[in-house]
Scaffold this motif. Structure first.
Motif, PDB file in Angstrom:
ATOM      1  N   ALA A  22     -30.087  11.297  -8.374  1.00 18.72           N
ATOM      2  CA  ALA A  22     -30.863  10.561  -7.366  1.00 18.72           C
ATOM      3  C   ALA A  22     -32.241  11.186  -7.172  1.00 18.72           C
ATOM      4  CB  ALA A  22     -30.099  10.529  -6.046  1.00 18.72           C
ATOM      5  N   VAL A  23     -32.306  12.514  -7.193  1.00 20.41           N
ATOM      6  CA  VAL A  23     -33.602  13.187  -7.052  1.00 20.41           C
ATOM      7  C   VAL A  23     -34.487  12.854  -8.252  1.00 20.41           C
ATOM      8  CG1 VAL A  23     -34.751  15.435  -6.962  1.00 20.41           C
ATOM      9  CG2 VAL A  23     -32.693  15.030  -5.598  1.00 20.41           C
ATOM     10  N   THR A  24     -33.922  12.885  -9.445  1.00 25.18           N
ATOM     11  CA  THR A  24     -34.685  12.537 -10.641  1.00 25.18           C
ATOM     12  C   THR A  24     -35.266  11.141 -10.522  1.00 25.18           C
ATOM     13  OG1 THR A  24     -33.314  13.949 -12.055  1.00 25.18           O
ATOM     14  CG2 THR A  24     -34.551  12.196 -13.143  1.00 25.18           C
ATOM     15  N   GLU A  25     -34.450  10.195 -10.105  1.00 25.17           N
ATOM     16  CA  GLU A  25     -34.903   8.805  -9.978  1.00 25.17           C
ATOM     17  C   GLU A  25     -36.017   8.676  -8.950  1.00 25.17           C
ATOM     18  OE1 GLU A  25     -33.034   4.344  -9.087  1.00 25.17           O
ATOM     19  OE2 GLU A  25     -31.756   6.127  -9.019  1.00 25.17           O
ATOM     20  N   ALA A  26     -35.881   9.355  -7.821  1.00 20.97           N
ATOM     21  CA  ALA A  26     -36.900   9.277  -6.772  1.00 20.97           C
ATOM     22  C   ALA A  26     -38.214   9.912  -7.222  1.00 20.97           C
ATOM     23  CB  ALA A  26     -36.387   9.959  -5.505  1.00 20.97           C
ATOM     24  N   LEU A  27     -38.123  11.018  -7.934  1.00 21.01           N
ATOM     25  CA  LEU A  27     -39.339  11.656  -8.436  1.00 21.01           C
ATOM     26  C   LEU A  27     -40.040  10.766  -9.451  1.00 21.01           C
ATOM     27  CD1 LEU A  27     -38.183  15.362  -8.971  1.00 21.01           C
ATOM     28  CD2 LEU A  27     -39.479  14.429  -7.046  1.00 21.01           C
ATOM     29  N   ALA A  28     -39.266  10.163 -10.340  1.00 27.34           N
ATOM     30  CA  ALA A  28     -39.842   9.317 -11.385  1.00 27.34           C
ATOM     31  C   ALA A  28     -40.569   8.112 -10.804  1.00 27.34           C
ATOM     32  CB  ALA A  28     -38.743   8.857 -12.342  1.00 27.34           C
ATOM     33  N   GLU A  43     -43.905  15.119  -1.311  1.00 23.43           N
ATOM     34  CA  GLU A  43     -42.631  14.512  -0.918  1.00 23.43           C
ATOM     35  C   GLU A  43     -41.512  14.878  -1.892  1.00 23.43           C
ATOM     36  OE1 GLU A  43     -43.993  12.130  -4.159  1.00 23.43           O
ATOM     37  OE2 GLU A  43     -45.073  12.848  -2.376  1.00 23.43           O
ATOM     38  N   GLY A  44     -41.878  15.168  -3.135  1.00 21.50           N
ATOM     39  CA  GLY A  44     -40.875  15.563  -4.113  1.00 21.50           C
ATOM     40  C   GLY A  44     -40.228  16.893  -3.770  1.00 21.50           C
ATOM     41  N   PHE A  45     -41.005  17.783  -3.188  1.00 21.13           N
ATOM     42  CA  PHE A  45     -40.444  19.082  -2.814  1.00 21.13           C
ATOM     43  C   PHE A  45     -39.560  18.970  -1.577  1.00 21.13           C
ATOM     44  CE2 PHE A  45     -44.316  19.997  -5.180  1.00 21.13           C
ATOM     45  CZ  PHE A  45     -43.774  20.757  -6.203  1.00 21.13           C
ATOM     46  N   THR A  46     -39.844  18.000  -0.739  1.00 21.46           N
ATOM     47  CA  THR A  46     -38.941  17.748   0.385  1.00 21.46           C
ATOM     48  C   THR A  46     -37.573  17.306  -0.116  1.00 21.46           C
ATOM     49  OG1 THR A  46     -40.792  17.159   1.842  1.00 21.46           O
ATOM     50  CG2 THR A  46     -38.601  16.379   2.472  1.00 21.46           C
ATOM     51  N   LEU A  47     -37.560  16.420  -1.105  1.00 21.10           N
ATOM     52  CA  LEU A  47     -36.286  15.996  -1.705  1.00 21.10           C
ATOM     53  C   LEU A  47     -35.555  17.178  -2.323  1.00 21.10           C
ATOM     54  CD1 LEU A  47     -37.453  12.730  -3.521  1.00 21.10           C
ATOM     55  CD2 LEU A  47     -35.997  12.862  -1.494  1.00 21.10           C
ATOM     56  N   ALA A  48     -36.294  18.024  -3.032  1.00 19.53           N
ATOM     57  CA  ALA A  48     -35.674  19.183  -3.671  1.00 19.53           C
ATOM     58  C   ALA A  48     -35.128  20.159  -2.635  1.00 19.53           C
ATOM     59  CB  ALA A  48     -36.690  19.874  -4.580  1.00 19.53           C
TER      60      ALA A  48
END
Length: 401
Positions: A22-28, A43-48
């Motif tokens: 899911a994180v991969t998909e959101a980052l992409a 925002e990507g680091f927030t997901l991570a």
């Protein structure tokens, strides 16, 4: 002896590797936007952080998951497939925590404060080593950045280039020399927003544009005397040439990252070949043996490289020093496989692959960056070749039939 565990008042987010897809998909979904604008993907680091990825390698004695290199490679491969800029800054953060897990070097109070912050929000870390004149200290030499003692503080002055993630870092670990006699060198812990600290937006690169690897300028930046890692006489150049295990983490972790980029390129390619139906053919390109064979070449190369990285990473986790010493050679093979795979995809798709609206050209620009990270091919091949020649000694070469 190790320093005492950092005092803690907050709990780190649990590591959840199940959230990686899911994180991969959101980052992409936003990677192209950040690449186009060269904007930092905050925002990507927030997901991570929410998935516990940024603190995965924090030691168990500090309340962390204590993830090893094999799990770190898995994380970086997934993030690299989504947005390699997020993956690269995450890699620097994970490597820093992993180094502290192996050999305590941070002042306990400083590390405890950092982990308390990391429990609530993304805390990004990186060692800043490269300078305009010095280049990378891994090849030798002393930094020009200088620390001058002033009462209870050091005053840091200098410039660092290629400072990955500079605009988003919470702590910059600045490789510098003291003005003492004899000179000492170490990594000085600089907090974001410190007076005298400036990030100059100089990063204008072909690939990994969102990594914001800008220049960092320090003008008498104050650092408490105790907030230094590895301070020792310059003759030992601590931190400049990594020990085998530290080098293995960097080599294998970054290899996994760029294999993630290549995997994303392969996935786009296979989708394109299924969707592309030339009028004269009347069927998808995926039905043609020529394309099937070419995809098979890519898939085989990536399978081999990923298996090699994962196998050697697991051996490093088990304490195999010989495996750690072979990690540079693995990086050479893995990055070559990643680059050649994306080049192969471009050869198959032609203008479609080089069109800005399609992600393949971005994957190609990003995967090329794998070549510039330490250890670079020339140093690995020189060391490996010398070792092979030393093993053979002066024994006569075997005679042919």
């Amino acid at each position: 002896m190790s320093s005492p565990a950092a005092a803690r008042s907050a709990t780190l987010p649990p590591l959840d590797l199940g959230r990686l897809p899911a994180v991969t998909e959101a980052l992409a979904a936003r990677a192209a936007e950040h690449d186009r604008d060269a904007s930092f993907p905050a925002e990507g680091f927030t997901l991570a952080q929410e998935a516990g990825l940024l603190t995965a390698t924090v030691a168990a004695r500090h309340g962390g998951p204590g993830a090893g290199l094999a799990d770190t490679a898995r994380i970086l491969r997934a993030l690299g497939a989504g947005d390699p800029a997020v993956a690269l800054v995450t890699a620097m953060t994970l490597f820093t925590h992993a180094a502290e897990a192996r050999t305590a070097g941070w002042p306990a109070a400083a590390y405890g404060r950092l982990l308390d912050e990391a429990a609530a929000a993304p805390v990004l870390l990186n060692f800043l080593r490269v300078e305009p004149e010095l280049g990378s200290p891994v090849r030798g030499g002393l930094p020009a950045t200088t620390a001058r003692r002033d009462g209870a503080h050091w005053l840091l002055t200098g410039r660092k280039i290629y400072s990955t993630g500079a605009v988003g870092l919470s702590r910059m670990l600045v490789f510098a020399r003291t003005d003492e006699n004899p000179v000492r060198v170490g990594s000085f812990i600089v907090r974001a927003g410190s007076p005298g600290l400036t990030v100059e937006p100089t990063w204008d690169h072909l690939g990994l544009r969102a990594s914001r690897s800008d220049d960092v300028v320090l003008d008498s930046v104050r650092v408490p005397l105790a907030d230094v890692i590895g301070l020792a006489e310059a003759g030992d150049t601590p931190g400049a040439r990594p020990d085998p295990e530290t080098g293995a983490w960097s080599a294998l972790g970054l290899s996994a990252l760029y294999l993630g980029v290549a995997g994303a390129a392969r996935d786009w390619l296979t989708g394109f070949l299924h969707e592309r139906v030339p009028t004269a053919l009347g069927a998808p390109l995926a039905t043609l043996p020529r394309f099937q064979t070419a995809v098979g070449e890519i898939e085989t190369a990536l399978f081999g490289a990923n298996t090699l990285v994962d196998t050697v990473a697991a051996r490093v986790d088990s304490g195999d020093l010989a495996a750690a010493e072979q990690a540079g050679a693995v990086k050479v093979l893995a990055v070559r496989a990643a680059v050649s795979s994306v080049e192969g995809a471009l050869a198959l798709t032609g203008n479609h692959g080089l069109t800005r609206a399609n992600p393949l050209q971005r994957h190609y620009r990003d995967v090329l960056c794998g070549r510039v990270h330490t250890p670079q091919d020339d140093s690995v091949l020189l060391t490996t070749g010398r070792a092979a020649l030393a093993r053979s000694g002066h024994r006569p070469a075997p005679k042919g039939n």
